[in-house]
Write an enzyme that holds these catalytic residues in place. Structure first.
Site, PDB file in Angstrom:
ATOM      1  N   LYS A  31      -6.654  24.826 -10.961  1.00 12.86           N
ATOM      2  CA  LYS A  31      -5.340  24.299 -10.616  1.00 12.86           C
ATOM      3  C   LYS A  31      -5.265  22.863 -11.135  1.00 12.86           C
ATOM      4  CE  LYS A  31      -6.690  22.673  -6.014  1.00 12.86           C
ATOM      5  NZ  LYS A  31      -6.529  22.834  -4.552  1.00 12.86           N
TER       6      LYS A  31
ATOM      7  N   ASP B 130       0.858  -1.176   0.000  1.00 11.98           N
ATOM      8  CA  ASP B 130       0.000   0.000   0.000  1.00 11.98           C
ATOM      9  C   ASP B 130       0.899   1.232   0.000  1.00 11.98           C
ATOM     10  OD1 ASP B 130      -2.326   1.630   0.305  1.00 11.98           O
ATOM     11  OD2 ASP B 130      -1.908   1.741   2.446  1.00 11.98           O
TER      12      ASP B 130
ATOM     13  N   THR C  60      -2.505   1.288  -4.645  1.00  8.27           N
ATOM     14  CA  THR C  60      -2.988   2.385  -3.808  1.00  8.27           C
ATOM     15  C   THR C  60      -4.318   2.895  -4.333  1.00  8.27           C
ATOM     16  OG1 THR C  60      -2.476   4.616  -3.032  1.00  8.27           O
ATOM     17  CG2 THR C  60      -1.626   4.001  -5.187  1.00  8.27           C
TER      18      THR C  60
ATOM     19  N   ASP D  36      -4.889   6.070  -4.287  1.00  3.74           N
ATOM     20  CA  ASP D  36      -4.626   7.461  -4.648  1.00  3.74           C
ATOM     21  C   ASP D  36      -4.766   7.694  -6.149  1.00  3.74           C
ATOM     22  OD1 ASP D  36      -4.284   8.509  -2.186  1.00  3.74           O
ATOM     23  OD2 ASP D  36      -2.108   8.317  -2.151  1.00  3.74           O
TER      24      ASP D  36
ATOM     25  N   THR E   8      -0.344   4.967   1.016  1.00  7.24           N
ATOM     26  CA  THR E   8      -0.654   5.932   2.052  1.00  7.24           C
ATOM     27  C   THR E   8      -0.563   5.290   3.429  1.00  7.24           C
ATOM     28  OG1 THR E   8      -2.149   7.020   0.514  1.00  7.24           O
ATOM     29  CG2 THR E   8      -2.342   7.607   2.841  1.00  7.24           C
TER      30      THR E   8
ATOM     31  N   THR F 122       4.216  19.037  -8.244  1.00  8.55           N
ATOM     32  CA  THR F 122       3.958  20.357  -8.810  1.00  8.55           C
ATOM     33  C   THR F 122       2.527  20.490  -9.314  1.00  8.55           C
ATOM     34  OG1 THR F 122       4.750  19.638 -10.992  1.00  8.55           O
ATOM     35  CG2 THR F 122       6.366  20.620  -9.494  1.00  8.55           C
TER      36      THR F 122
END
Length: 1435
Positions: free
Chosen positions: A715, A496, A829, A831, A498, A750
């Site tokens: 963004k 994993d 993950t 994410d 996180t 970034t």
């Protein structure tokens, strides 16, 4: 001739494999019924078609009865424990054999001693194992009981009924007995985490709780009693008992914030909204008296990111009233999540128990067996076959001899033949007698010995101070004692991200605004330690940095502790949260102050716009601490909260949200004035969009020309922002791109920021189309994306940000050393794709020169299918591997034998125009960084659906340095583990820290849980628990290696010691007419595995150490011996078997005594007299042989080797003195006859050295002429005890440099000897990170090792930003840590040097210690050998 390529059927397994892989759980756990779509009725009776009539009774259809909310993870019950546990234990062949032997000896014809005494060892073995298994399952029962009896508020009332039917619930967790449950009073925790009792009666507005009244009220109910269709009320910080549709919340906009770390591992908060047609259901009375409605939902599925349902209001007749409203994951609270920052939420239960997504993603509790134990079964079968052959030989020869002597009227066959006593029948009984006589060939004590040894090895792990985590006072814990040797054979690690690799803590480090870089003050390092040690006045210092000591008057945020809102009438200034890192840059603060007090300039406007975008473009919420009144931010991702916090540090403080109004305090405003914005739309971030936008309207009257104007603030990733910019910004864009490269080269994440002013007319027209897209039932996501993309064009660039994702301590080093050990690491993950890639760089899983292959989306047969993307990846990057020639990777409908069409040269891919300069050349595909496969959850799900796509995915993954899977569900993590484990038949380890990792941990051969911030779910389901990921290195490289080497050596010696005594009994059959007579007193045999020979093998399993731990940690390449199974196998077993023939012991002693009498009185020698010499010789040989195979002699080893020898001598002396008057023994008088006999002493002196000589010569020859890596390193350790192996340039230093691709400074002579061992360039590809930005953009084309990234779904090829994580936190230098070249590059090198690469890429990914291709180990490791020379030779 064309042949049909079809997906290959699974290979036919032998009956032994089927027996070994038989799943006992299927016998005791019935398969769940097939999932079907469901219709739930609320406040309305079920229609007639939901019922069936059986035996005159009206019952709800079986498919309309829903799963109970009771969840059981335990394996056993009171009724099933005995049969299931016995079945599990009798998967061991040895247990079956000894049970048969015990039954056999209950018949008088085969009985040797009391049958009860014979069965006792087997009972002890079974009992000890059962007690251990039972203890582990009791802990599971306790965990289940705690979960299922958690309390939740459920609607009750006299006139309210839930008509939905539920399945039968288990009586208790034992499912066979009713265990009384004493209901505890409701409890809660105060601010000091102290339990305080809640009052049993609570009046909450008009809602009554736990009061006996006919009025609608909330009743505290156990989770296991919650039903589908129930109204439930969840209070703050409570978990959800099922998958629940949101009706209303305490928030005025009916928004709930949930913590989903148990599902996706993320600790940040997610926002969920209610179903608008249910917003009026805000009390018990409203819920009970509301009109009826129907919920139509798809069948329960494991996909964590998809839920399709709709809700429709109905009248009393069940007819639809109005239009249906869609239900998706944004309106559902999933089981396993926790309500945060919201006082309460009311909802309707849609899925319960086994139908909830978290349960569907979790696997059952497995019964794991170590690989060594599985490998022992064939060895036991060989011994059983050998035993059967011996039994058949004895039976045939004994029967033949009896017939021969029966015709000659021999005295011992007097009275034969009889029906039950004749040569034929006696031959039959001789076979079974032989099984009893030679039963020691199958050692039953071996299993109990292994259990004891593994228990001690688990204790060693627990007491290892090097794996103790002092901040949390946590030690490493072994929860499954039978898998210790598996730790030394791991080939794949599935991890994993996180909480396992990272701390899930983001820190704002740098930014670029209007073409100017702000890098932050270098004299302040806001680490977690410093934050904890921050003085009390730190908050004032942070605030004063913004405005030269003048506090900025802010509006106070009134908070209940769970949420926040802004009270603009107050002028009290809340401080910033002192417990989070803050961004400080003196130059930035001066520029802001100058812009606020001076004339407006272009840079001033850029600063204002940049910070405003940073402070408003998010979905974070502001909350105020009840303890110190400080303001903090909680967002759906930690990087988002870091961005908002950075804006607040610069003076642009987000004050919170009140309905659709956002409030912002900026340094450009005087006094207590705040800017107010109306939030019109939020265009969410997705992995495909790679951006997030908000559309706002300035509402305050002081906005001047900006008042009432509509803005879009955006963004996202630079690749998507830059291509959406308005023309005319080329120079600014180029400068920002240079800044982005600089940020990325420091390993930072970034983002680009941009904005747009939207004319009112354009907005009104777009808003109408956007609303139509959001309510569409078909292709809703695609329509929303299309409309959003239209608005997100023509942007103006503001700048860029750089955030550091903080890793756990030692993660890069640990991954580097695991890769040096040859272990493949795959990351799974939940994410986003960009986040996963970024962490891959920072952890050194992805090297700076790696080439990324990105596969995402795409169902098979559709456009951009995941399968098609993988085929394209093979054609582009692996055209010479022959992957597409395999039948297994093609779907059944393809009929062709032709080779794939001509593919472009590897790496020579035309890059799509993205605004980046061309930096890739034709040599791209052969760059030494290798390939990294990145695949998202959708593509992984489609790849797992078909066998041919799974095989293709596996073939690509094996040829990549690493695989990163993002946005995956818990079930997909488990499927990934099964993909590796089941198809490659290799040992796989899974490591995680959250409930979303439980299924993966259970599916792996070895599951490791990290006791982190996400609770103990992973730890409770794991086999091993550690506090930090860095401890995995020591767990595998030291404890895993030791346990595997010890257990392998112990098992071999165990088989040897048992076969030696069996061989003595066997050779005697030549002289006893093969009648299975014991040549040795049976008492000696009875104690053989208990006293005479057990201690040395136990000592090997506990205390043996073939190399010290500091050497194993310094040279991870040594792990390959375990990874390749070098210490244990049939070859080793056969060598020990040949050593144990014991012909010297038997024949030398037999013929010594047979030639002439050894007695002084001239009498003949009794059988038990000379066989006692054999016993003593055999015991001494066995113990000394075990000692000879021990690498590290400690005091305990000396004691163990001498224990059996001293004991047998003492027993012989005492046992032979027992007079017949006490009880009759066959050895009486041996003490006098033996100890005075020269034959006895010379028999011992001759047989013991001769029996040990072959093994001793083998050890000596191997060490002198063919030393192994361990022999060399042990000798170096012995001659130079204080040598630092990790830093030595000829040992660990050179191996690390060779692996990293850098050249160590080695002695010239060693360099010359090793030139043929190193075929790749040793030139360093790393440069120290720049401390300040260089205005001139580096020419990346000159760095031929710069990697690339190819998105197979779009065909877009872009250059990596050159992530250079050469410095870890704390200043520890980390060089580039990659495995060796890509597999295709290795094979090409092999062709050039006329060597044949391995058929299995993962076996050659990281060779341990260099050795020549011809296998001549005498020439290997010249630089290690040179360290063994005498000092004078070096001089």
């Amino acid at each position: 001739m064309a042949t049909s390529k079809t997906s290959s059927s699974p290979p036919k397994r032998s009956w032994l494999q089927r027996f070994r892989d038989f799943d006992i759980a299927k016998l005791f756990s019935p398969a769940p019924p097939p999932q079907v779509p469901r219709t739930v009725y609320v406040n309305h009776p079920l229609p007639d078609d939901f019922y069936v009539h059986k035996r005159g009774k009206r019952k709800v259809r079986k498919d309309a009865r829903y799963a109970t909310n009771q969840v059981v993870t335990s394996k056993y019950t009171v009724l099933t424990f005995l049969p299931r546990n016995l079945l599990e234990q009798f998967r061991r062949i040895a247990n079956i054999f000894f049970a048969f032997i015990c039954i056999l000896q209950f018949f008088p014809r085969f009985s040797t001693i009391s049958p009860g005494l014979v069965v006792l060892p087997l009972i002890i073995v079974l009992l000890i194992t059962a007690v251990k298994d039972g203890y582990e399952d009791v802990k599971r029962h306790q965990s289940d009981r705690k979960v299922n009896h958690t309390r939740v508020l459920v609607l009750e009332g006299e006139n309210y009924h839930n008509h939905n039917a539920m399945g039968s619930k288990s009586k208790t967790f034992t499912r066979g007995m009713r265990i009384p449950y004493k209901r505890k009073k409701a409890q809660d925790k105060d601010s000091n985490n102290t339990l305080v009792e809640k009052p049993s009666t609570i009046e909450d507005e008009d809602n009554l709780v736990d009061i006996d009244t006919p009025k609608p009220h909330w009743r505290s109910t156990a989770w296991e009693d919650v039903r589908v269709g129930d109204f439930v009320k969840i209070r703050a910080d409570e978990p959800f008992p099922g998958d629940i549709i949101i009706c209303a919340t305490s928030d005025p906009e009916d928004v709930a914030f949930v913590e989903t770390k148990n599902l996706d591992g993320e600790t940040n908060l997610k926002s969920r909204r209610n179903v608008s047609t249910l917003s009026h259901l805000r009390s018990a009375t409203a819920c009970a008296t509301a009109g009826g409605f129907r919920i139509d939902a798809d069948k329960p599925e494991s996909n964590m990111y998809r839920l399709n349902a709709k809700i429709t209001a109905i009248d009393e007749k069940g007819q639809d009233v109005g239009k249906p409203e869609p239900i998706d994951l944004n309106t559902v609270l999933l089981r396993g999540t926790v309500l945060r920052n919201t006082d309460w939420a009311i909802g309707i239960v849609l899925f319960t128990g086994g139908d909830t997504k978290i349960v569907l993603n979790s696997g059952g509790t497995p019964s794991k067996r170590s690989k060594v134990e599985r490998q022992m079964n064939p060895m036991v079968f060989i011994n059983l076959a050998l035993l059967a052959i011996v039994g058949v030989v004895c039976a045939i020869v004994d029967s033949a001899l009896q017939r021969h002597y029966l015709r000659r009227s021999a005295y011992w066959v007097f009275g034969e033949p009889l029906p039950d006593d004749n040569p034929s029948f006696n031959g039959f009984t001789t076979f079974f007698n032989a099984l009893i006589t030679f039963q020691n060939v199958v050692p039953i004590s071996l299993y109990i010995s292994i259990e004891f040894v593994r228990t001690c090895q688990a204790a060693f792990i627990y007491f290892d101070s090097e794996m103790y985590y002092e901040p949390a006072d946590q030690k490493a814990l072994s929860r499954s004692w039978n898998l210790s040797d598996d730790l030394g054979q791991v080939k794949f690690v599935v991890s994993d991200k996180t909480g396992t690799l990272t701390q899930n803590s983001m820190v704002f480090r740098k930014c670029s605004i209007g073409g100017k870089i702000y890098e932050g003050d270098e004299d302040e390092d806001y680490t977690e330690t410093q934050l904890r040690e921050r003085p009390a006045d730190a908050t004032e210092r942070v605030s004063s940095a913004v405005g030269e000591g003048d506090a900025i008057p802010l509006a106070v945020l009134s908070s209940t502790g769970h949420g926040s809102s802004t009270n603009v009438n107050s002028t009290i200034t809340p401080p910033l949260n002192p417990k989070v890192p803050h961004f400080r840059d003196t130059q930035l603060f001066e520029d802001i102050q100058r812009s606020a007090s001076g004339e407006p300039s272009a840079h001033a406007r850029a600063l204002n716009a940049f910070m405003t975008t940073l402070a408003l473009c998010h979905t974070a919420i502001a909350s105020v601490s009840d303890e110190d009144g400080s303001i903090s931010y909680k967002a759906q991702s930690p990087d988002e909260s870091a961005l908002v916090q950075a804006a607040a540090d610069a003076g642009f403080i987000f004050l919170g949200k009140d309905k659709d109004t956002l409030r912002l305090k900026t340094p450009f405003l005087e006094g207590d004035a705040v800017e107010e914005y109306e939030l019109l739309h939020v265009l969410d971030f997705t992995s495909a969009r790679k951006r997030m936008s908000v559309i706002l309207r300035r509402t305050d009257t002081e906005g001047g020309e900006n008042a009432k104007r509509v803005f879009l603030l955006c963004k996202g990733a630079d690749s998507v922002i830059i291509e959406r910019l308005k023309a005319g910004q080329n120079e600014f864009t180029k400068t920002t791109e240079e800044h982005l490269e600089y940020f990325a080269s420091s390993g930072l994440r970034t983002l680009c920021l941009a904005y747009k002013v939207i004319p009112d007319a354009e907005y009104e027209e777009w808003s109408h189309r956007y609303h139509e897209a959001t309510v569409a039932l078909d292709d809703r996501e695609d329509l929303i994306e299309q409309v959003s993309d239209e608005m997100e064009r023509g942007l103006r660039l503001l700048g860029a940000t750089a955030i550091e994702d903080k890793l756990q301590d030692g993660v890069p080093e640990t991954i580097a050393d695991l890769k040096r050990a040859g272990i493949k690491i795959w990351v799974a993950t939940g994410d986003k794709l960009e986040t996963a890639i970024s962490i891959g760089y920072s952890t050194n899983l992805i090297a700076p020169d790696s080439n990324l292959i990105v596969v995402r989306g795409g169902e098979f047969g559709q456009a951009h299918a995941a399968y098609d993307q993988m085929v394209q990846a093979v054609e582009r990057f692996f055209p010479t591997e022959g992957i597409l020639d395999l039948e297994e990777v093609h779907p059944p409908e393809i009929h062709t034998t032709e080779k794939p069409p001509h593919s472009p040269k590897p790496g020579n891919i035309r890059r799509a125009a993205t605004g980046l300069s061309e930096i890739l050349d034709d040599d791209n595909g052969r760059k030494p960084g290798g390939y990294i496969l990145v695949i998202d959850g959708v593509a992984l799900g489609h790849a797992m659906e078909e066998s041919f796509s799974k095989e293709l995915l596996l073939q690509i993954g094996l040829r990549c340095e690493a695989v990163i899977c993002c946005r995956v569900s818990p079930l997909q993590k488990a499927q990934l583990v099964h993909l590796i484990k089941d198809n490659l038949q290799v040992l796989t380890l899974a490591i995680g820290d959250g409930a979303n990792d439980v299924s993966m941990i259970q599916a792996a051969d070895v599951g490791v849980g990290i006791s982190g911030e996400e609770g103990l779910q992973a730890v409770n389901s794991s086999d091993y628990a550690i506090a930090q990921f860095k401890y995995l290195k020591r767990l595998l490289l030291v404890h895993g290696h030791w346990s595997y080497a010890r257990n392998s050596n112990m098992i071999g010696n165990f088989f040897y010691k048992n076969l030696v005594i069996v061989a003595v009994l066997f050779w005697f059959q030549i002289y006893c007419a093969w009648s299975t007579t014991y040549v040795i007193d049976y008492t000696y045999l009875l104690f053989w595995n208990v006293f005479w020979s057990l201690a040395p093998v136990i000592a090997i399993g506990i205390f043996d150490r073939n190399i010290d731990d500091d050497v194993l940690m310094a040279i991870p390449e040594l792990y390959r011996y375990g990874r390749e199974g070098a210490h244990f196998g049939l070859g080793m077993f056969s060598w020990y078997m040949l050593d144990a023939v014991a012909a010297i012991v038997f024949f030398l002693i037999t013929y010594s005594y047979a030639l002439t009498t050894s007695r002084s009185d001239g009498y003949g020698i009794a059988m038990y007299e000379y066989s006692a010499t054999m016993v003593l010789a055999t015991v001494m040989i066995v113990n000394l042989f075990n000692g000879l195979n021990t690498h590290a002699w400690t005091g305990w080893v000396f004691f163990a080797v001498s224990f059996g020898i001293v004991l047998v001598w003492g027993f012989t002396a005492i046992y032979s003195t027992i007079r017949p008057g006490w009880f009759v023994t066959s050895s009486y008088g041996n003490y006098y006859l033996l100890f005075h006999s020269v034959d006895f002493w010379f028999g011992l002196l001759l047989t013991i050295p001769l029996a040990l000589l072959p093994r001793y010569i083998d050890h000596a020859v191997r060490f002198i002429f063919f030393p192994s890596d361990f022999d060399i390193l042990r000798w170096i350790k012995k001659t130079e005890p204080k040598k630092d192996f990790a830093a030595d340039p000829a040992l660990g230093g050179k191996l690390k440099a060779r692996h990293d691709g850098t050249q160590s400074q080695l002695p010239q002579e060693a360099e010359e000897d090793d030139q043929n061992l190193d075929t790749r360039s040793m030139a360093s590809s790393l440069h120290p990170p720049r401390r300040s930005f260089q205005s001139s953009r580096p020419n990346l084309r000159q760095d031929w090792r710069s990697g690339s990234r190819t998105d197979m779904s779009t065909g877009q090829l872009v250059a990596n930003r050159g992530f250079n994580f050469s410095a870890e936190e704390g200043g520890i230098a980390i060089r580039r840590t990659q495995t060796n070249l890509s597999e295709r590059y290795i094979q090409r090198l092999g062709k050039r040097t006329n060597t044949t690469p391995s058929n299995h890429p993962y076996m050659s990914s990281a060779p341990a210690l260099p050795r020549p291709a011809d296998g001549n180990s005498g020439k290997r490791l010249s630089f290690l050998r040179r360290s063994m020379r005498k000092p004078k030779e070096d001089e």
